[in-house]
Design an enzyme around this catalytic site. Structure first.
Site, PDB file in Angstrom:
ATOM      1  N   GLY A 160      -0.821   4.784  -1.107  1.00 18.57           N
ATOM      2  CA  GLY A 160      -2.037   5.250  -0.442  1.00 18.57           C
ATOM      3  C   GLY A 160      -1.715   6.460   0.416  1.00 18.57           C
ATOM      4  N   GLN A 161      -2.679   6.833   1.250  1.00 14.32           N
ATOM      5  CA  GLN A 161      -2.545   8.056   2.045  1.00 14.32           C
ATOM      6  C   GLN A 161      -1.324   7.987   2.979  1.00 14.32           C
ATOM      7  OE1 GLN A 161      -5.691   8.802   4.813  1.00 14.32           O
ATOM      8  NE2 GLN A 161      -5.398  11.019   4.776  1.00 14.32           N
TER       9      GLN A 161
ATOM     10  N   ARG B   9      -2.885  -1.411  -8.213  1.00 17.98           N
ATOM     11  CA  ARG B   9      -3.406  -0.843  -9.471  1.00 17.98           C
ATOM     12  C   ARG B   9      -2.808   0.523  -9.758  1.00 17.98           C
ATOM     13  NH1 ARG B   9      -8.358  -3.434  -8.071  1.00 17.98           N
ATOM     14  NH2 ARG B   9      -8.475  -5.295  -9.356  1.00 17.98           N
TER      15      ARG B   9
ATOM     16  N   LYS C 239      -9.979  -5.785  11.119  1.00 12.83           N
ATOM     17  CA  LYS C 239      -8.937  -5.167  11.953  1.00 12.83           C
ATOM     18  C   LYS C 239      -8.850  -5.859  13.320  1.00 12.83           C
ATOM     19  CE  LYS C 239      -7.290  -2.270   8.979  1.00 12.83           C
ATOM     20  NZ  LYS C 239      -5.980  -2.513   8.376  1.00 12.83           N
TER      21      LYS C 239
ATOM     22  N   GLY D  19       0.835  -1.209   0.000  1.00 16.58           N
ATOM     23  CA  GLY D  19       0.000   0.000   0.000  1.00 16.58           C
ATOM     24  C   GLY D  19       0.865   1.253   0.000  1.00 16.58           C
TER      25      GLY D  19
ATOM     26  N   TYR E 227     -14.668  -3.871   7.688  1.00 19.36           N
ATOM     27  CA  TYR E 227     -13.321  -3.326   7.890  1.00 19.36           C
ATOM     28  C   TYR E 227     -12.906  -3.527   9.351  1.00 19.36           C
ATOM     29  CZ  TYR E 227      -9.805   0.489   8.119  1.00 19.36           C
ATOM     30  OH  TYR E 227      -8.679   1.258   8.308  1.00 19.36           O
TER      31      TYR E 227
HETATM   32  C1  AKB Z   1     -11.615   4.928   7.508  1.00 16.03           C
HETATM   33  O1  AKB Z   1     -12.323   5.941   7.641  1.00 16.03           O
HETATM   34  O2  AKB Z   1     -12.037   3.854   7.073  1.00 16.03           O
HETATM   35  C2  AKB Z   1     -10.165   5.023   7.953  1.00 16.03           C
HETATM   36  C3  AKB Z   1      -9.971   4.568   9.359  1.00 16.03           C
HETATM   37  C4  AKB Z   1     -10.525   5.339  10.475  1.00 16.03           C
HETATM   38  O3  AKB Z   1      -9.347   3.570   9.572  1.00 16.03           O
HETATM   39  N1  AKB Z   1      -9.694   6.351   7.795  1.00 16.03           N
END
Ligand code: AKB
Length: 313
Positions: free
Chosen positions: A12-13, A37, A144, A9, A140
């Protein structure tokens, strides 16, 4: 002997700001950027291209470079993860499992990016402690929490040196975030400078933990530099700097751009934001390895605007 570093990554940011710092420290030829990509045309460094979830490809990569250290940042974020939960599981968990297995077999050290998304509606909302209820409602967040437990497991079972931070929303000007819930905080700066009205996808009173990217990158490197005996958390450290409501950020930006207008039209991402804390307690990171943030809201807004104005003009 040179230290070989892998960054997944990398564009990315976070990666786009971490990679140059790693290149400065370890030399350009020793930092391998594993893109997927999107590859910036002006990227100057060692580049590989492929998917972190591809076991064979990752194995070949380790054979080619024999990495000493991995910064595993590649991940689908919260908003994209809700649109494509199966893909989020595949990339976030498949990628981490590959990185952990190969790091265990080749004695590489691992940094992995976790998030405040590990928390959920049952977590204490203010000053969220290090050890607390982790019942996220996003895919997500599920990846995590699972990832944190996996990192801790590999540390305990195999002695793998795994380190991780629960990043809050990150504010940066070099690369835009993509597919997250906290993206509104960055989007506002662009709209203010471009002289456009911003339609914010969370409510004005939505409060979340946030951090300026420079702090996040420095924290990441400091965690990796810390002596092993000082690392008391192998899941992931709460990592905090500032907290603000969406409306408070608007007010701060309006000090520089008084005509900046914002309307609030919450969409499905509001649910993600509502499930995350207002603020987290990161005293464990401060005690264990001396974490301290530098940017508060005023300083962050000033520096963001200065840098973005330069970039956009
Ligand atoms: C998101 O908004 O999905 C991320 C995070 C808080 O991990 N920036």
């Amino acid at each position: 002997m040179d230290k070989k570093i892998l960054v997944t990554g990398p564009f990315g940011q976070i990666g786009s700001e971490l990679v140059p710092k790693l290149q400065e420290r370890y030399g350009k030829k020793n930092v391998v950027a594993l893109g997927h990509r999107y590859i910036p045309e002006d990227y100057d460094g060692v580049l590989e291209q492929g998917g972190v979830e591809d076991e064979g490809f990752m194995e070949d990569l380790w054979k080619k470079y024999d990495f000493d250290e991995v910064y595993h940042l590649a991940s689908l974020l919260s908003a994209t993860g809700e649109k494509r939960p199966d893909l989020a599981w595949k990339i976030n968990m498949g990628g981490l499992k590959n990185v952990l297995d190969l790091s265990r077999d080749n004695e590489s050290r691992v940094f992995w990016a976790s998030s405040i998304a590990v928390f959920g509606p049952t977590t204490p909302l203010n000053g969220t402690p290090q050890n607390t209820i982790l019942e996220p409602v996003t895919m997500y967040g599920v990846t995590k929490v699972s990832g944190e437990l996996l990192c801790q497991y590999y540390n305990e079972k195999y002695g793998l040196d795994t380190r991780s931070l629960r990043y809050p929303g990150l504010i940066s000007w070099k690369e835009k975030p993509g597919g997250g819930t906290t993206d509104y905080a960055v989007e506002m700066f662009y709209k203010a400078i471009e002289g456009e009205k911003y339609t914010c996808f969370v409510r004005e009173d939505t409060e979340l933990p946030m951090m300026y990217m420079e702090d996040a990158v420095r924290g990441t490197l400091e965690l990796m530099d810390a002596e092993e005996e000082n690392i008391g958390v192998r899941t992931s450290y709460n990592h905090s700097a500032l907290n603000f409501k969406a409306g408070e950020l608007v007010e701060e930006i309006q000090k520089y751009y008084p005509g900046f207008e914002v309307e609030y039209e919450p969409d499905e991402r509001q649910k993600n934001a509502d499930s995350w804390p207002n603020s987290v307690d990161d005293s464990k990171a401060r005690e264990d390895w001396g974490w301290d943030h530098e940017y508060d809201l005023e300083k962050m807004v000033k520096v963001m605007l200065e840098n973005l104005e330069r970039k956009l003009n």
